[in-house]
Scaffold this active site. Structure first.
Site, PDB file in Angstrom:
ATOM      1  N   GLU A 148       0.736  -1.282  -0.017  1.00 57.48           N
ATOM      2  CA  GLU A 148       0.138   0.241   0.163  1.00 57.48           C
ATOM      3  C   GLU A 148       1.073   1.955  -0.229  1.00 57.48           C
ATOM      4  OE1 GLU A 148      -3.752   2.006   2.610  1.00 57.48           O
ATOM      5  OE2 GLU A 148      -2.418   0.594   3.435  1.00 57.48           O
ATOM      6  N   GLU A 246     -11.869   2.730   3.130  1.00 59.10           N
ATOM      7  CA  GLU A 246     -11.263   2.612   3.852  1.00 59.10           C
ATOM      8  C   GLU A 246     -11.092   4.490   4.422  1.00 59.10           C
ATOM      9  OE1 GLU A 246      -7.012   0.595   5.343  1.00 59.10           O
ATOM     10  OE2 GLU A 246      -6.321   2.777   4.102  1.00 59.10           O
TER      11      GLU A 246
END
Length: 266
Positions: A148, A246
């Site tokens: 990520e 998220e």
């Protein structure tokens, strides 16, 4: 009575359970997301009762893929491999689709356990080697890891290999189907911008796209990012994979999830 037509997204939609309904038990959140047609993202599996997560009936899109370790030094790499293998086995128990990594271990408030301001050439080579080992281990364990990107100006200062350009360089150089990108567009917007072209550059290696608006890290429509435009661009590129919220809910969580779904329904 007229039939109700289900609203279907072009993408597989998920939401991070730790960031919404924060006064509710995690298994309740997982069950409610499932009822609403979302897959579930998790941050940190040791915080939860695995049996209750299993019993929730959720399909887990992504979860943190390690507990300790780092990419770019020998000791940290060995610890990362050990920790990631342990987590891979938990992920298989829960049926998690992707296990997430970062450029280094993150501690309290998302800050790096070891802050790094300068990334050397030797660190780049070591990070690539470590990710190659991760990919080989993932093959053995029959799982998929993602790397990520993170933003440095606001949330994760001092994190090495944080920019989307960095994660793309590493993952594309390893070029293994068991190692993909978790392309977080909230972080890209803060750190780099140019979201659609970043998606295009990363497309061959994307495992999941994560989203939240800027500023505030809340649902689409609360900030400056044109997420319906991003959704159309992703679809136009041929992407139809997972998109995960998220982010926090600015108000009612169900309204936030509805806004997210609407932004990614074509």
């Amino acid at each position: 009575m007229a039939e109700r037509t289900a609203i279907m997204s072009h993408f597989t939609l998920a939401a991070c359970a730790e960031m919404i309904w924060r006064d509710r038990p995690i298994e309740w959140r997982c069950s409610r997301l499932t009822e609403m047609g979302f897959q579930v993202g998790l941050w940190n599996w040791p915080d939860h009762d695995l049996a209750k997560l299993e019993a929730s009936g959720a399909t887990f899109s992504i979860m943190n893929g390690y507990l300790t370790g780092r990419l770019a030094d020998d000791e940290g790499a060995d610890e990362l491999l050990r920790s990631a293998r342990e987590t891979a086995r938990v992920g298989k128990r829960l049926g998690v689709a992707r296990l997430n990594l970062h450029g280094t271990g993150l501690g309290e408030g998302g800050l790096p356990v070891r802050r790094c301001e300068v990334v050397t050439g030797a660190m780049w080579l070591k990070a690539r080697e470590t990710l190659g080992r991760i990919a080989e281990m993932a093959e053995e364990e029959d799982v998929v890891f993602t790397l990520e990107n993170l933003n440095l100006p606001v949330d994760h200062p001092g994190t090495p290999f944080g920019r989307a350009g960095d994660t793309l360089a590493l993952v594309s150089s390893v070029n293994h189907p068991r190692l993909r990108l978790n392309l977080d567009l909230y972080h890209v917007q803060i750190g780099e911008g140019n979201l659609i072209e970043t998606c295009r550059a990363c497309l061959p290696w994307i495992g999941e796209v994560q989203v939240a608006d800027v500023p505030g890290r809340c649902e689409p429509g609360t900030g400056e990012i044109n997420y319906p435009g991003i959704a159309r661009a992703l679809a136009g590129m041929g992407y139809s994979g997972p998109v995960g919220l998220e982010g926090f809910a600015r108000g009612d969580p169900e309204a936030a999830l509805a806004a997210f779904r609407q932004a990614f329904t074509l």
